[in-house]
Scaffold this motif. Structure first.
Motif, PDB file in Angstrom:
ATOM      1  N   TRP A   1     -10.919  -6.173 -27.347  1.00 32.38           N
ATOM      2  CA  TRP A   1     -12.140  -5.936 -26.584  1.00 32.38           C
ATOM      3  C   TRP A   1     -13.135  -5.083 -27.354  1.00 32.38           C
ATOM      4  CZ3 TRP A   1     -12.764  -9.261 -22.886  1.00 32.38           C
ATOM      5  CH2 TRP A   1     -11.662  -9.729 -22.186  1.00 32.38           C
ATOM      6  N   ASP A   2     -13.162  -5.247 -28.625  1.00 30.05           N
ATOM      7  CA  ASP A   2     -14.229  -4.724 -29.452  1.00 30.05           C
ATOM      8  C   ASP A   2     -15.529  -5.427 -29.000  1.00 30.05           C
ATOM      9  OD1 ASP A   2     -14.715  -3.822 -32.607  1.00 30.05           O
ATOM     10  OD2 ASP A   2     -15.853  -5.583 -31.987  1.00 30.05           O
ATOM     11  N   PRO A   3     -16.684  -4.747 -29.040  1.00 30.61           N
ATOM     12  CA  PRO A   3     -17.897  -5.389 -28.501  1.00 30.61           C
ATOM     13  C   PRO A   3     -18.155  -6.790 -29.048  1.00 30.61           C
ATOM     14  CG  PRO A   3     -18.357  -3.114 -29.014  1.00 30.61           C
ATOM     15  CD  PRO A   3     -16.945  -3.366 -29.465  1.00 30.61           C
ATOM     16  N   LYS A   4     -17.899  -6.966 -30.332  1.00 34.72           N
ATOM     17  CA  LYS A   4     -18.131  -8.287 -30.917  1.00 34.72           C
ATOM     18  C   LYS A   4     -17.194  -9.324 -30.288  1.00 34.72           C
ATOM     19  CE  LYS A   4     -20.485 -10.147 -34.217  1.00 34.72           C
ATOM     20  NZ  LYS A   4     -21.784  -9.721 -34.710  1.00 34.72           N
ATOM     21  N   GLU A   5     -15.955  -8.932 -30.131  1.00 35.70           N
ATOM     22  CA  GLU A   5     -14.993  -9.846 -29.516  1.00 35.70           C
ATOM     23  C   GLU A   5     -15.381 -10.135 -28.079  1.00 35.70           C
ATOM     24  OE1 GLU A   5     -11.159  -8.185 -32.043  1.00 35.70           O
ATOM     25  OE2 GLU A   5     -11.397  -7.640 -29.956  1.00 35.70           O
ATOM     26  N   THR A   6     -15.773  -9.077 -27.372  1.00 34.73           N
ATOM     27  CA  THR A   6     -16.143  -9.250 -25.976  1.00 34.73           C
ATOM     28  C   THR A   6     -17.277 -10.261 -25.844  1.00 34.73           C
ATOM     29  OG1 THR A   6     -15.508  -6.979 -25.586  1.00 34.73           O
ATOM     30  CG2 THR A   6     -16.844  -8.025 -23.914  1.00 34.73           C
ATOM     31  N   TRP A   7     -18.272 -10.112 -26.721  1.00 33.98           N
ATOM     32  CA  TRP A   7     -19.418 -11.019 -26.580  1.00 33.98           C
ATOM     33  C   TRP A   7     -19.103 -12.421 -27.064  1.00 33.98           C
ATOM     34  CZ3 TRP A   7     -23.586 -10.752 -23.631  1.00 33.98           C
ATOM     35  CH2 TRP A   7     -23.806  -9.521 -23.012  1.00 33.98           C
ATOM     36  N   ALA A   8     -18.193 -12.550 -28.013  1.00 34.79           N
ATOM     37  CA  ALA A   8     -17.771 -13.899 -28.409  1.00 34.79           C
ATOM     38  C   ALA A   8     -17.104 -14.572 -27.208  1.00 34.79           C
ATOM     39  CB  ALA A   8     -16.801 -13.837 -29.578  1.00 34.79           C
ATOM     40  N   PHE A   9     -16.316 -13.792 -26.495  1.00 28.47           N
ATOM     41  CA  PHE A   9     -15.645 -14.277 -25.293  1.00 28.47           C
ATOM     42  C   PHE A   9     -16.681 -14.676 -24.239  1.00 28.47           C
ATOM     43  CE2 PHE A   9     -13.631 -12.939 -21.185  1.00 28.47           C
ATOM     44  CZ  PHE A   9     -12.662 -13.920 -21.131  1.00 28.47           C
ATOM     45  N   ILE A  10     -17.706 -13.845 -24.075  1.00 23.67           N
ATOM     46  CA  ILE A  10     -18.730 -14.142 -23.074  1.00 23.67           C
ATOM     47  C   ILE A  10     -19.476 -15.431 -23.446  1.00 23.67           C
ATOM     48  CG2 ILE A  10     -20.907 -13.327 -22.090  1.00 23.67           C
ATOM     49  CD1 ILE A  10     -19.686 -10.462 -22.346  1.00 23.67           C
ATOM     50  N   THR A  11     -19.804 -15.563 -24.730  1.00 20.16           N
ATOM     51  CA  THR A  11     -20.458 -16.797 -25.182  1.00 20.16           C
ATOM     52  C   THR A  11     -19.581 -18.003 -24.877  1.00 20.16           C
ATOM     53  OG1 THR A  11     -21.563 -15.639 -26.971  1.00 20.16           O
ATOM     54  CG2 THR A  11     -21.368 -18.010 -27.189  1.00 20.16           C
ATOM     55  N   TRP A  12     -18.301 -17.831 -25.156  1.00 19.00           N
ATOM     56  CA  TRP A  12     -17.362 -18.920 -24.934  1.00 19.00           C
ATOM     57  C   TRP A  12     -17.341 -19.305 -23.466  1.00 19.00           C
ATOM     58  CZ3 TRP A  12     -12.337 -19.507 -22.740  1.00 19.00           C
ATOM     59  CH2 TRP A  12     -11.667 -20.651 -23.161  1.00 19.00           C
ATOM     60  N   ILE A  13     -17.279 -18.305 -22.599  1.00 18.33           N
ATOM     61  CA  ILE A  13     -17.268 -18.576 -21.166  1.00 18.33           C
ATOM     62  C   ILE A  13     -18.572 -19.233 -20.731  1.00 18.33           C
ATOM     63  CG2 ILE A  13     -17.392 -17.438 -18.934  1.00 18.33           C
ATOM     64  CD1 ILE A  13     -15.243 -15.640 -19.702  1.00 18.33           C
ATOM     65  N   ALA A  14     -19.684 -18.749 -21.283  1.00 28.06           N
ATOM     66  CA  ALA A  14     -20.973 -19.304 -20.882  1.00 28.06           C
ATOM     67  C   ALA A  14     -21.049 -20.783 -21.240  1.00 28.06           C
ATOM     68  CB  ALA A  14     -22.110 -18.531 -21.542  1.00 28.06           C
ATOM     69  N   TYR A  15     -20.567 -21.142 -22.437  1.00 24.52           N
ATOM     70  CA  TYR A  15     -20.603 -22.566 -22.789  1.00 24.52           C
ATOM     71  C   TYR A  15     -19.576 -23.369 -21.995  1.00 24.52           C
ATOM     72  CZ  TYR A  15     -24.105 -22.198 -26.372  1.00 24.52           C
ATOM     73  OH  TYR A  15     -25.287 -22.027 -27.005  1.00 24.52           O
ATOM     74  N   ALA A  16     -18.431 -22.751 -21.696  1.00 30.56           N
ATOM     75  CA  ALA A  16     -17.466 -23.439 -20.841  1.00 30.56           C
ATOM     76  C   ALA A  16     -18.108 -23.717 -19.485  1.00 30.56           C
ATOM     77  CB  ALA A  16     -16.199 -22.610 -20.681  1.00 30.56           C
ATOM     78  N   ALA A  17     -18.859 -22.744 -18.992  1.00 34.27           N
ATOM     79  CA  ALA A  17     -19.541 -22.930 -17.711  1.00 34.27           C
ATOM     80  C   ALA A  17     -20.540 -24.074 -17.823  1.00 34.27           C
ATOM     81  CB  ALA A  17     -20.260 -21.646 -17.311  1.00 34.27           C
ATOM     82  N   TYR A  18     -21.244 -24.104 -18.941  1.00 32.29           N
ATOM     83  CA  TYR A  18     -22.226 -25.168 -19.147  1.00 32.29           C
ATOM     84  C   TYR A  18     -21.546 -26.535 -19.128  1.00 32.29           C
ATOM     85  CZ  TYR A  18     -25.551 -28.084 -21.732  1.00 32.29           C
ATOM     86  OH  TYR A  18     -26.369 -29.090 -22.142  1.00 32.29           O
ATOM     87  N   LEU A  19     -20.433 -26.641 -19.881  1.00 34.20           N
ATOM     88  CA  LEU A  19     -19.738 -27.930 -19.923  1.00 34.20           C
ATOM     89  C   LEU A  19     -19.230 -28.319 -18.543  1.00 34.20           C
ATOM     90  CD1 LEU A  19     -17.725 -27.694 -23.265  1.00 34.20           C
ATOM     91  CD2 LEU A  19     -19.831 -28.916 -22.801  1.00 34.20           C
ATOM     92  N   HIS A  20     -18.648 -27.345 -17.830  1.00 36.82           N
ATOM     93  CA  HIS A  20     -18.157 -27.647 -16.491  1.00 36.82           C
ATOM     94  C   HIS A  20     -19.294 -28.028 -15.560  1.00 36.82           C
ATOM     95  CE1 HIS A  20     -14.278 -25.838 -17.535  1.00 36.82           C
ATOM     96  NE2 HIS A  20     -13.832 -26.602 -16.565  1.00 36.82           N
ATOM     97  N   ALA A  21     -20.390 -27.291 -15.675  1.00 35.63           N
ATOM     98  CA  ALA A  21     -21.508 -27.588 -14.790  1.00 35.63           C
ATOM     99  C   ALA A  21     -21.958 -29.023 -14.990  1.00 35.63           C
ATOM    100  CB  ALA A  21     -22.661 -26.616 -15.049  1.00 35.63           C
ATOM    101  N   ARG A  22     -21.961 -29.475 -16.225  1.00 38.67           N
ATOM    102  CA  ARG A  22     -22.391 -30.838 -16.480  1.00 38.67           C
ATOM    103  C   ARG A  22     -21.334 -31.845 -16.080  1.00 38.67           C
ATOM    104  NH1 ARG A  22     -27.139 -31.601 -19.983  1.00 38.67           N
ATOM    105  NH2 ARG A  22     -26.682 -33.765 -19.526  1.00 38.67           N
ATOM    106  N   VAL A  23     -20.094 -31.596 -16.552  1.00 44.85           N
ATOM    107  CA  VAL A  23     -19.077 -32.633 -16.400  1.00 44.85           C
ATOM    108  C   VAL A  23     -18.522 -32.672 -14.990  1.00 44.85           C
ATOM    109  CG1 VAL A  23     -16.821 -33.394 -17.148  1.00 44.85           C
ATOM    110  CG2 VAL A  23     -18.469 -32.593 -18.819  1.00 44.85           C
ATOM    111  N   THR A  24     -18.219 -31.517 -14.437  1.00 47.29           N
ATOM    112  CA  THR A  24     -17.528 -31.547 -13.155  1.00 47.29           C
ATOM    113  C   THR A  24     -18.449 -31.353 -11.957  1.00 47.29           C
ATOM    114  OG1 THR A  24     -16.954 -29.231 -13.294  1.00 47.29           O
ATOM    115  CG2 THR A  24     -15.390 -30.775 -14.203  1.00 47.29           C
TER     116      THR A  24
END
Ligand code: HEM
Lengths: 484, 296
Positions: B234-257
Motif C-alpha cells: 500500500w505504498d502510494p504508487k501501488e495504491t493508485w495503480a490499484f485504483i486505476t486498475w479498479i477504475a478500468y475494471a469498472a469501465y469494462l464492467h459498465a460496458r459489458v455487463t
C-alpha cells in the motif's frame, strides 16, 4: 423466491445473501475498496512512516486525533477497510461459485434450441440455396458446438469466454485468500547487525518483530547468519549508491555447517517461505571507555543512525557502570569536511577520513525508570555536560571521570526478515488471473442458427456485441450458396 | 563511444524529435484548417486539397517516432540500463509509447485526424521533460537494478500510452457529442469519424491493454517482493495503480455487463485515465513512499 415476507427470519437472510452476492453489490464493494484505499495514500501511515504520523498528530491537534480515531493512519488494517475486503470476498464467492458449477455442467451439453423466429436476430438472411448438412460441415470445420434438430441447427462457439471469465474471478478469490494467509500465518521483523556479529533467528534477536495471529515463535524457521563483510560502492561524482553487497556465513538449521552466501538489494536469501532482505546500512563507531583508574568500562561498536545521504550518523553511547553514570551524544562523520555555513559535515558516504564528534554528559542515564528508552538517544534531563570534542581515528578525550578512545568503525546492515506463506498462492492467483482475463476478453462468443423450411434461413447473435459476426455469416452464406 | 557521448546524442535526438513533432503539429493543423472553403452561400470542405498536408503530418509523426525512439535507446546506452530511472526518462519513454500507440492504431483504423491532439500531447510532454525534469544520465540506485524493473516499467508505460490514447478518443467523443446535440458538428469536425466508431474504438483500446496493465501491476508486485520483502505494501504508487486498475475494471464492467455506451462510458473512461495521470504526476512529485526515490 419468497419475497412476500422479506422481514422475517430465514427469508430475510436469504434476501440479504442474494443482495450481497449480486454482481452489482460486488462491483460496488470493489469500487468502495478503491475509494477506501485513497486516504492511505494521502495521509502518512504508521506501517510505512511512523515518524511522519507523529509529526502530523503533533501539528494538527484535534483534527489529527479525530483522524486517528477513525484509523486514518492505519487505513489498511482498519476495521472499515477490513469489512469491505471481507464483504467483497464473500460476495465474490457467492457470485462466482454457482456460476462455475453451472458452467461445468454446461460443458457436455449441446447449445440451446433454435429460436422460433430468426428474423429478430442479427444478420438474418434468407438464402437462395444450400441445406443443413452443408451448414453443419462448415460449422464443424470452424469448431462450433452443434445441435442438430430435424429442420434446424443451432451452433455456438466461444465457451472459453465464460471459462476465462470464471478463471479470472476465481483467481481474484485465490489472491484474497493468499493475502489473508500471509497476514495470519506470517511474520515480519527487522534486525540491525554489525559486521562481525551473528544473528540467530529467534524473537529476541530482533529489534522489531510482528507476528500474524496464527504464527508464533515456535514456527520460525531455524537459521543463523554471521555477517562477515559488507561492501557499499558509491559513484564518486554524484555520491549516489551503486551497489551493496553483503556476505554472510549462513547455517540452516542453526548449528549446521556454515555456507557462504551473498545478499544484495534485489536478491534476498531464501529459506523456504522465509526471505532475508538487505534493507539499509550505516556505521557503528567502535570506542573504548575507561574510568579514572584506567580500567575498561565499555568497549565495542555502537550503532549510529544515518541522517543524510552521505551517512553522517548520530547516536548515543551509554555507560551505566561508572559512578557517576556517563553518556555520550555522538555524531559520526565518515568523510570529514567543513565549511563556514554548515560546520562539520560528511562529504562522501564511504569512510575516507572519519571523525567522531562527542559531547560528554554525567549524571543519571535514567535507565532504571522502567520507561523504555531509545538506544539512539540520550535522555539528558538529569545530566550535565562536561565535555565536547571532535576525535580523529585513535584519538582520546579525557573528561575527568575517565576517557574515551575512538578506536575504529564497523558497518552495520539492517536485515528485514519476512515469512509469508501466502505469497506463492498470490503469485499463482495473479498468473491465472491474467490467463483468465486474456481468454475472456479476446474470445468472441456467438451463436449461429440455420433453419430449413420453405427456404433456408440463417441468423446469429454475438454476446456483448462481439465484432465479426456479420462477416462470419456472410462467409457461411457464400459457402452454402456456392454449388459445389 | 563513452557514456557522455551517448547522453549528448540522446539529447540531440530528443530535440530533433521535438522539432519534427512541431512540423507534424502544423501539418495536421493545416490539414484541418485549410480544408474549409467559403462558397457563396455556405461553408464547405475540400479534404482532397489538404490531403497532402495530412500525409506530411503522418510522415513527420513517423520520423518523430524514429528520433524519439533513438533518443530513448541512446539514453539507455549512456546509462547502461533501461532508460526508466527518473521522471525525465519516464516522460520521454511515455511519449514514445503514446505516439507509438497512435502509429500502431493508424495501421488498423482510420484515425489520422488524431495526429493533431497526439502531436500536441507529445510536444507538451517532451517540452516539460526537457525544461523541467531533465537530469543528467546516471546509473541506478541499487534497488532499481532488476530485470523486473524493465518488465514492469515497460508494461506500465505501454499501458499508459494506450490508456491516454483511449482518453484522447473519449474526449473527442464528448466534444463532438456536444456539438451534435447542439445542432450539428462544426465544419472542421465533419471529417472526424462517427460517434459510434469513437465509442467502440476507445473501448477496444482499453479492453486491449487492460490485461497488460494487470500484468504491469503484477510484475511490480513481484519486483517489490524481491526488493522490499513484500509483494504489496500500500505504498502510494501501488495504491493508485490499484485504483486505476479498479477504475478500468469498472469501465469494462459498465460496458459489458451493464451496457453503458456513449457519453457516460466516455466520462468513465476519462475518469479512469485521470487516475493513471494522477499516479504519475502527483505521486511521483509530491507523494511519499518508496517509489519516489528516483530523484524525480
Ligand atoms: C476485481 C475486479 C474485477 C475485474 C477486473 C473484473 C473483470 C471482468 C471482466 C473483464 C469481465 C468481462 C467478461 C466478459 O466480457 O464476459 C467480467 C465479467 C463479469 N464479472 Fe467481473 N471483474 C471484477 C470483479 C467482479 C466481481 C467482484 C464480480 C462479482 C462477484 C464480478 C462478476 C462478473 C460477472 C458476473 C461477469 C460476467 C458478465 C457477463 O458475462 O456478461 N466481477 N469481469
Amino acid at each position: 423466491m419468497s419475497t412476500e415476507n422479506p422481514l422475517g427470519g430465514v427469508p430475510l437472510l436469504r434476501w440479504m445473501w442474494r443482495q450481497l452476492t449480486s454482481m452489482r453489490t460486488a462491483l460496488l464493494l470493489l469500487m468502495l475498496l478503491g475509494i477506501a484505499s485513497i486516504p492511505g495514500s494521502l495521509f502518512p501511515q504508521r506501517t510505512q512512516n511512523p515518524m511522519k504520523v507523529r509529526d502530523y498528530l503533533a501539528t494538527h491537534g484535534a483534527l489529527g486525533s479525530w483522524l486517528d480515531r477513525f484509523r486514518f493512519f492505519d487505513v489498511y488494517s482498519s476495521p472499515w477497510f477490513s469489512a469491505i475486503y471481507l464483504l467483497l470476498f464473500i460476495s465474490l464467492i457467492g457470485c462466482v461459485l454457482p456460476r462455475t458449477l453451472e458452467h461445468l455442467r454446461a460443458i457436455g451439453k449441446k447449445p440451446p434450441l433454435t429460436p422460433r423466429n430468426l428474423d429478430r436476430m442479427e444478420g438474418f438472411e434468407t438464402l437462395s440455396g444450400g441445406d443443413l448438412d452443408k451448414a453443419e460441415a462448415w460449422l464443424r470445420k470452424k469448431r462450433f458446438r452443434i445441435r442438430r434438430d430435424e429442420n434446424s441447427l443451432s451452433a455456438e462457439k466461444g465457451y472459453a469466454r465464460e471459462s476465462g471469465n470464471l478463471l479470472f474471478h476465481l483467481s481474484l478469490i485465490l489472491i484474497l485468500v493468499a493475502v489473508g494467509v500471509g497476514s495470519l500465518f506470517g511474520s515480519k521483523g527487522e534486525a540491525i547487525v554489525n559486521v562481525g556479529e551473528r544473528f540467530i533467528n529467534t524473537p529476541t534477536s530482533y529489534d522489531s518483530l510482528s507476528f500474524g495471529k496464527f504464527q508464533s515463535d515456535q514456527s520460525m524457521s531455524s537459521f543463523s547468519l554471521r555477517v562477515t563483510d559488507f561492501n557499499a560502492k558509491y559513484d564518486p561524482a554524484t555520491n549516489a549508491p551503486q551497489d551493496y553487497r553483503l556476505t554472510v556465513q549462513a547455517a540452516q538449521p542453526i548449528g549446521a555447517p556454515e555456507e557462504k552466501k551473498i545478499i544484495k538489494v534485489n536478491s534476498p536469501l531464501t529459506y523456504g517461505n522465509t526471505k532475508i532482505y538487505l534493507q539499509a546500512n550505516g556505521y557503528s563507531p567502535v570506542v573504548t571507555v575507561r574510568d579514572s583508574t584506567g580500567s575498561i568500562t565499555f568497549h565495542g561498536p555502537v550503532t549510529f543512525l544515518p541522517q543524510d545521504a552521505n551517512l553522517t550518523s548520530t547516536g548515543a553511547i551509554k555507560v551505566p557502570d561508572m559512578n557517576p553514570q556517563i553518556g555520550f551524544v555522538g555524531s559520526f562523520i565518515p568523510t570529514y569536511d567543513r565549511n563556514a555555513k554548515r560546520g562539520a559535515f560528511s562529504a562522501f558516504p564511504e569512510v575516507l577520513d572519519p571523525r567522531l564528534l562527542l559531547s560528554v554528559w554525567k549524571g543519571n542515564l535514567g535507565l532504571d525508570t522502567g520507561v523504555p528508552q531509545s538506544v539512539y538517544r540520550l535522555d539528558t534531563s538529569k545530566m550535565t555536560r562536561i565535555g565536547l570534542k571532535q576525535l580523529s581515528l585513535g584519538e582520546s578525550l579525557n573528561f575527568g571521570e575517565g576517557s574515551i578512545t575512538f578506536d575504529g568503525w564497523r558497518s552495520w546492515v539492517n536485515l528485514q526478515i519476512v515469512d509469508d506463506p501466502g505469497k506463492l498462492y498470490a503469485l499463482f492467483g495473479a498468473i491465472f488471473a491474467i490467463f483468465g482475463l486474456l481468454l475472456s476478453l479476446f474470445t468472441r462468443q456467438r451463436r449461429i442458427w440455420v433453419k430449413s423450411g420453405n427456404q433456408v434461413e440463417i441468423a446469429g447473435l454475438a454476446k456483448n456485441a462481439a465484432p465479426g459476426l456479420l462477416e462470419e455469416l456472410a462467409q457461411l452464406k457464400k459457402w452454402m450458396e456456392d454449388d459445389i | 563511444m563513452t557514456s557522455r557521448q551517448f547522453a549528448y546524442l540522446s539529447n540531440y535526438a530528443i530535440y530533433s524529435a521535438m522539432f519534427t513533432y512541431t512540423i507534424a503539429f502544423f501539418a495536421h493543423a493545416v490539414e484541418v484548417a485549410f480544408s474549409v472553403r467559403h462558397g457563396e452561400s455556405s461553408t464547405e470542405f475540400d479534404f482532397a486539397k489538404t490531403d497532402k498536408s495530412g500525409r506530411i503530418g503522418t510522415a513527420m509523426m513517423i520520423l518523430g517516432q524514429v528520433f524519439l525512439t533513438s533518443g530513448v535507446l541512446l539514453r539507455g546506452l549512456s546509462a547502461h540500463r533501461a532508460p526508466w530511472g527518473n521522471m525525465y526518462e519516464f516522460s520521454i519513454t511515455g511519449a514514445m509509447a503514446f505516439s507509438g500507440a497512435y502509429l500502431f492504431a493508424l495501421i488498423k483504423y482510420k484515425l489520422r485526424w488524431l495526429g493533431l491532439p497526439v502531436s500536441t500531447a507529445v510536444l507538451l510532454t517532451l517540452g516539460t521533460a526537457v525544461a523541467v525534469l531533465y537530469r543528467p544520465s546516471a546509473p541506478l540506485v541499487p534497488a532499481l537494478k532488476s530485470t523486473w524493473l524493465i518488465i514492469h516499467v515497460s508494461a506500465a508505460i505501454i499501458s499508459g500510452g494506450v490508456f491516454l490514447l483511449a482518453n484522447t478518443i473519449a474526449a473527442t467523443y464528448l466534444i463532438l457529442d456536444r456539438m451534435e446535440s447542439r445542432g450539428g458538428r462544426n465544419e472542421w469536425a465533419k471529417k472526424l469519424p462517427s460517434l459510434e466508431y469513437l465509442d467502440q474504438l476507445s473501448y477496444r483500446l482499453v479492453a486491449f491493454v487492460f490485461p497488460l496493465w494487470t500484468f504491469a501491476v503484477i510484475a511490480g508486485a513481484i519486483w517489490a517482493e524481491s526488493a522490499w520483502g513484500r509483494y504489496w505494501g500500500w505504498d502510494p504508487k501501488e495504491t493508485w495503480a490499484f485504483i486505476t486498475w479498479i477504475a478500468y475494471a469498472a469501465y469494462l464492467h459498465a460496458r459489458v455487463t451493464i451496457g453503458w455506451r456513449g457519453r457516460r462510458a466516455a466520462w468513465l473512461c476519462l475518469f479512469a485515465g485521470s487516475t493513471f495521470l494522477f499516479n504519475y504526476i502527483y505521486v511521483n512529485i509530491w507523494g511519499t513512499g518508496r517509489h519516489t526515490y528516483s530523484g524525480l
